[in-house]
Motif scaffolding. Structure first.
Motif, PDB file in Angstrom:
ATOM      1  N   HIS A 298      34.725   6.601  30.406  1.00 42.89           N
ATOM      2  CA  HIS A 298      33.543   6.972  29.627  1.00 42.89           C
ATOM      3  C   HIS A 298      32.313   6.200  30.094  1.00 42.89           C
ATOM      4  N   LEU A 299      32.522   4.987  30.597  1.00 44.95           N
ATOM      5  CA  LEU A 299      31.423   4.212  31.166  1.00 44.95           C
ATOM      6  C   LEU A 299      30.855   4.940  32.378  1.00 44.95           C
ATOM      7  N   GLU A 300      31.731   5.455  33.211  1.00 42.70           N
ATOM      8  CA  GLU A 300      31.309   6.132  34.439  1.00 42.70           C
ATOM      9  C   GLU A 300      30.421   7.339  34.153  1.00 42.70           C
ATOM     10  N   ARG A 301      30.640   8.031  33.045  1.00 44.41           N
ATOM     11  CA  ARG A 301      29.829   9.208  32.716  1.00 44.41           C
ATOM     12  C   ARG A 301      28.634   8.849  31.830  1.00 44.41           C
ATOM     13  N   GLY A 302      28.487   7.549  31.504  1.00 46.64           N
ATOM     14  CA  GLY A 302      27.338   7.095  30.731  1.00 46.64           C
ATOM     15  C   GLY A 302      27.451   7.332  29.239  1.00 46.64           C
ATOM     16  N   GLY A 303      28.660   7.529  28.745  1.00 44.56           N
ATOM     17  CA  GLY A 303      28.842   7.873  27.342  1.00 44.56           C
ATOM     18  C   GLY A 303      29.170   6.739  26.397  1.00 44.56           C
ATOM     19  N   LEU A 304      29.287   5.505  26.893  1.00 42.75           N
ATOM     20  CA  LEU A 304      29.648   4.390  26.013  1.00 42.75           C
ATOM     21  C   LEU A 304      28.422   3.762  25.372  1.00 42.75           C
ATOM     22  N   ILE A 305      28.548   3.463  24.093  1.00 44.17           N
ATOM     23  CA  ILE A 305      27.516   2.724  23.365  1.00 44.17           C
ATOM     24  C   ILE A 305      28.196   1.549  22.678  1.00 44.17           C
ATOM     25  N   VAL A 306      27.676   0.361  22.937  1.00 41.45           N
ATOM     26  CA  VAL A 306      28.205  -0.863  22.343  1.00 41.45           C
ATOM     27  C   VAL A 306      27.537  -1.089  20.995  1.00 41.45           C
ATOM     28  N   VAL A 307      28.361  -1.284  19.971  1.00 39.91           N
ATOM     29  CA  VAL A 307      27.893  -1.540  18.612  1.00 39.91           C
ATOM     30  C   VAL A 307      28.061  -3.031  18.327  1.00 39.91           C
ATOM     31  N   ASP A 308      27.008  -3.662  17.854  1.00 39.54           N
ATOM     32  CA  ASP A 308      27.048  -5.077  17.504  1.00 39.54           C
ATOM     33  C   ASP A 308      28.071  -5.329  16.407  1.00 39.54           C
TER      34      ASP A 308
ATOM     35  N   ALA B 171      15.654   1.380  15.636  1.00 35.13           N
ATOM     36  CA  ALA B 171      15.518  -0.035  15.272  1.00 35.13           C
ATOM     37  C   ALA B 171      16.713  -0.835  15.791  1.00 35.13           C
ATOM     38  N   TRP B 172      17.907  -0.264  15.679  1.00 31.08           N
ATOM     39  CA  TRP B 172      19.101  -0.955  16.197  1.00 31.08           C
ATOM     40  C   TRP B 172      19.014  -1.123  17.711  1.00 31.08           C
TER      41      TRP B 172
ATOM     42  N   GLY C  56      18.694  -4.703  19.882  1.00 28.21           N
ATOM     43  CA  GLY C  56      19.881  -4.987  20.675  1.00 28.21           C
ATOM     44  C   GLY C  56      21.196  -4.803  19.948  1.00 28.21           C
ATOM     45  N   LYS C  57      21.151  -4.234  18.764  1.00 28.08           N
ATOM     46  CA  LYS C  57      22.383  -4.032  17.991  1.00 28.08           C
ATOM     47  C   LYS C  57      23.172  -2.808  18.472  1.00 28.08           C
ATOM     48  N   LEU C  58      22.505  -1.923  19.208  1.00 28.61           N
ATOM     49  CA  LEU C  58      23.136  -0.792  19.899  1.00 28.61           C
ATOM     50  C   LEU C  58      22.636  -0.820  21.330  1.00 28.61           C
ATOM     51  N   SER C  59      23.561  -0.677  22.281  1.00 30.45           N
ATOM     52  CA  SER C  59      23.144  -0.714  23.680  1.00 30.45           C
ATOM     53  C   SER C  59      24.209  -0.081  24.568  1.00 30.45           C
ATOM     54  N   LYS C  60      23.790   0.211  25.768  1.00 31.49           N
ATOM     55  CA  LYS C  60      24.746   0.584  26.801  1.00 31.49           C
ATOM     56  C   LYS C  60      25.377  -0.719  27.287  1.00 31.49           C
TER      57      LYS C  60
ATOM     58  N   ILE D 281      34.379   8.376  18.277  1.00 31.71           N
ATOM     59  CA  ILE D 281      33.705   9.400  19.067  1.00 31.71           C
ATOM     60  C   ILE D 281      32.708  10.129  18.180  1.00 31.71           C
ATOM     61  N   ILE D 282      31.466  10.150  18.635  1.00 37.57           N
ATOM     62  CA  ILE D 282      30.423  10.942  18.007  1.00 37.57           C
ATOM     63  C   ILE D 282      29.723  11.635  19.184  1.00 37.57           C
ATOM     64  N   SER D 283      30.246  12.790  19.496  1.00 37.80           N
ATOM     65  CA  SER D 283      29.903  13.513  20.713  1.00 37.80           C
ATOM     66  C   SER D 283      28.385  13.608  20.919  1.00 37.80           C
ATOM     67  N   PRO D 284      27.943  13.287  22.120  1.00 36.48           N
ATOM     68  CA  PRO D 284      28.678  13.085  23.371  1.00 36.48           C
ATOM     69  C   PRO D 284      29.005  11.614  23.640  1.00 36.48           C
ATOM     70  N   TYR D 285      28.925  10.757  22.650  1.00 38.71           N
ATOM     71  CA  TYR D 285      29.103   9.324  22.842  1.00 38.71           C
ATOM     72  C   TYR D 285      30.447   8.836  22.341  1.00 38.71           C
ATOM     73  N   VAL D 286      30.853   7.696  22.917  1.00 39.28           N
ATOM     74  CA  VAL D 286      31.983   6.943  22.397  1.00 39.28           C
ATOM     75  C   VAL D 286      31.409   5.600  21.987  1.00 39.28           C
ATOM     76  N   LEU D 287      31.422   5.336  20.702  1.00 39.93           N
ATOM     77  CA  LEU D 287      30.960   4.059  20.182  1.00 39.93           C
ATOM     78  C   LEU D 287      32.091   3.044  20.337  1.00 39.93           C
ATOM     79  N   ILE D 288      31.761   1.857  20.805  1.00 41.28           N
ATOM     80  CA  ILE D 288      32.769   0.801  20.957  1.00 41.28           C
ATOM     81  C   ILE D 288      32.264  -0.484  20.317  1.00 41.28           C
ATOM     82  N   LYS D 289      33.198  -1.199  19.734  1.00 42.03           N
ATOM     83  CA  LYS D 289      32.888  -2.471  19.091  1.00 42.03           C
ATOM     84  C   LYS D 289      34.024  -3.421  19.426  1.00 42.03           C
ATOM     85  N   GLU D 290      33.705  -4.469  20.173  1.00 39.32           N
ATOM     86  CA  GLU D 290      34.740  -5.399  20.596  1.00 39.32           C
ATOM     87  C   GLU D 290      35.382  -6.065  19.382  1.00 39.32           C
ATOM     88  N   GLN D 291      36.704  -6.142  19.423  1.00 37.45           N
ATOM     89  CA  GLN D 291      37.423  -6.747  18.292  1.00 37.45           C
ATOM     90  C   GLN D 291      37.559  -8.230  18.469  1.00 37.45           C
TER      91      GLN D 291
END
Length: 95
Positions: A23-33, A55-56, A60-64, A85-95
């Motif tokens: 998903h990173l390769e296609r530009g679809g990942l979004i990092v959630v703080d 605002a997020w 910097g609370k949301l970013s590639k 997944i919230i198309s076309p994005y995949v939201l990720i939050k490190e655990q």
């Protein structure tokens, strides 16, 4: 009808970095703080709440993913993330 935060929360899953790399390769990942609820982010994106999402992004609370994050995750391919997944994005939050 737009999904509710509660409905989206039921769709949160866990994935390891090596499963998300494509998903990173296609530009679809979004990092959630870590401070923000991933289901709330998905709900705001689904509702086109550009004010809150903008605002997020500005704070910097949301970013590639940046190069440093990707290098760290590549070195630790088993790093786990909450995902939504919230198309076309995949939201990720490190655990």
């Amino acid at each position: 009808m737009k999904p509710t935060k509660e409905e989206l929360a039921l769709q949160v899953d866990v994935a390891e970095w090596n499963w998300l790399r494509a998903h990173l390769e296609r530009g679809g990942l979004i990092v959630v703080d870590r401070e923000i609820d991933i289901a709330e982010v998905a709900e705001r994106i689904a509702r086109d709440d550009t004010e809150t999402v903008g605002a997020w992004i500005e704070t910097g609370k949301l970013s590639k993913p940046n190069d440093e994050q990707v290098a760290t995750w590549d070195a630790n391919a088993g790093t786990s993330f909450s995902t939504l997944i919230i198309s076309p994005y995949v939201l990720i939050k490190e655990q």
